[in-house]
Scaffold this motif. Structure first.
Motif, PDB file in Angstrom:
ATOM      1  N   ARG A 112       0.779  -1.155   0.239  1.00  0.00           N
ATOM      2  CA  ARG A 112       0.103  -0.273  -0.343  1.00  0.00           C
ATOM      3  C   ARG A 112       0.855   1.025   0.299  1.00  0.00           C
ATOM      4  NH1 ARG A 112      -5.134   1.901   3.856  1.00  0.00           N
ATOM      5  NH2 ARG A 112      -5.183   3.477   3.704  1.00  0.00           N
ATOM      6  N   GLU A 167      -7.931   2.075  -0.162  1.00  0.00           N
ATOM      7  CA  GLU A 167      -7.873   1.031   0.457  1.00  0.00           C
ATOM      8  C   GLU A 167      -8.966  -0.435  -0.370  1.00  0.00           C
ATOM      9  OE1 GLU A 167      -8.567   3.461   1.762  1.00  0.00           O
ATOM     10  OE2 GLU A 167     -10.727   4.080   2.525  1.00  0.00           O
ATOM     11  N   LEU A 221      -7.982  -2.923  -2.366  1.00  0.00           N
ATOM     12  CA  LEU A 221      -6.079  -3.730  -2.085  1.00  0.00           C
ATOM     13  C   LEU A 221      -6.497  -4.777  -2.539  1.00  0.00           C
ATOM     14  CD1 LEU A 221      -3.880  -2.006   0.475  1.00  0.00           C
ATOM     15  CD2 LEU A 221      -4.286  -1.895  -2.280  1.00  0.00           C
TER      16      LEU A 221
END
Ligand SMILES: CC(C)(COP(=O)(O)OP(=O)(O)OC[C@H]1O[C@@H](n2cnc3c(N)ncnc32)[C@H](O)[C@@H]1OP(=O)(O)O)[C@@H](O)C(=O)NCCC(=O)NCCS
Length: 150
Positions: free
Chosen positions: A12, A30, A33
């Motif tokens: 990330r 997020e 991901l």
């Protein structure tokens, strides 16, 4: 050698750094991901593509290749691999918003359409609610289980 593979949670920070360096939004990354892919060259991330799932639709976002690695087909491969992940998760259609590559995505089978035609579920995505300007173009592509791997 450059390998394209599913993103790991630990990727990330490097993905966000690549997006920031290319003036792409990081808000809500997020959410995408779990359906993201990266291009890794000797451990370093030089490209990425991610899909936010929203019901049976997905928002393709964060398609990015480092400046020095562009023009070798990496962008196309990243999108194709992300599409394969999305199809395997049962997503039927992908949408994307772009201010910078509206002329590139049609090469990959995406078609422009009115922004209002995006499914309601996608309208709550951070890209729709602010990260991408109201002037960004909407493109869409229907996925089939046969969507080729990159
Ligand atoms: C768009 C992007 C991912 C393409 O990556 P890439 O690895 O160079 O893509 P490919 O090698 O598969 O394709 C290269 C071809 O697309 C063309 N192309 C690349 N970016 C383009 C763009 N933004 N608009 C129109 N055409 C583009 C190139 O000129 C090249 O054309 P050619 O084959 O006729 O020489 C890369 O340019 C990038 O990261 N741009 C900045 C971030 C961005 O705009 N992302 C999209 C919005 S989410």
């Amino acid at each position: 050698m450059i390998e394209i593979e599913p993103a790991r949670a630990s990727d990330r920070p490097a993905i966000e750094a690549l997006l920031r360096a290319n003036a792409l939004p990081t808000a809500g990354i997020e959410l995408a991901l779990g359906t993201a892919v990266v291009a890794r060259e000797e451990g370093r991330i030089v490209g990425c593509a991610a899909i936010e799932p929203h019901g049976s639709a997905g928002l393709l976002r964060s398609v990015c290749v480092e400046l020095g690695r562009r023009g070798f087909g990496l962008g196309r491969l990243l999108v194709e691999r992300a599409e394969t992940l999305a199809a395997a998760r049962g997503l039927a259609e992908l949408f994307l918003l772009t201010e910078t590559a509206a002329d590139w995505f049609p090469r990959l089978g995406y078609e422009a359409g009115p922004r209002e035609t995006a499914p309601a579920a996608l309208s709550g995505s951070p890209e729709f609610t602010g990260a991408c300007s109201a002037g960004a173009a909407l493109l869409r592509k229907r996925l089939s289980p046969e969507t080729p791997a990159g």
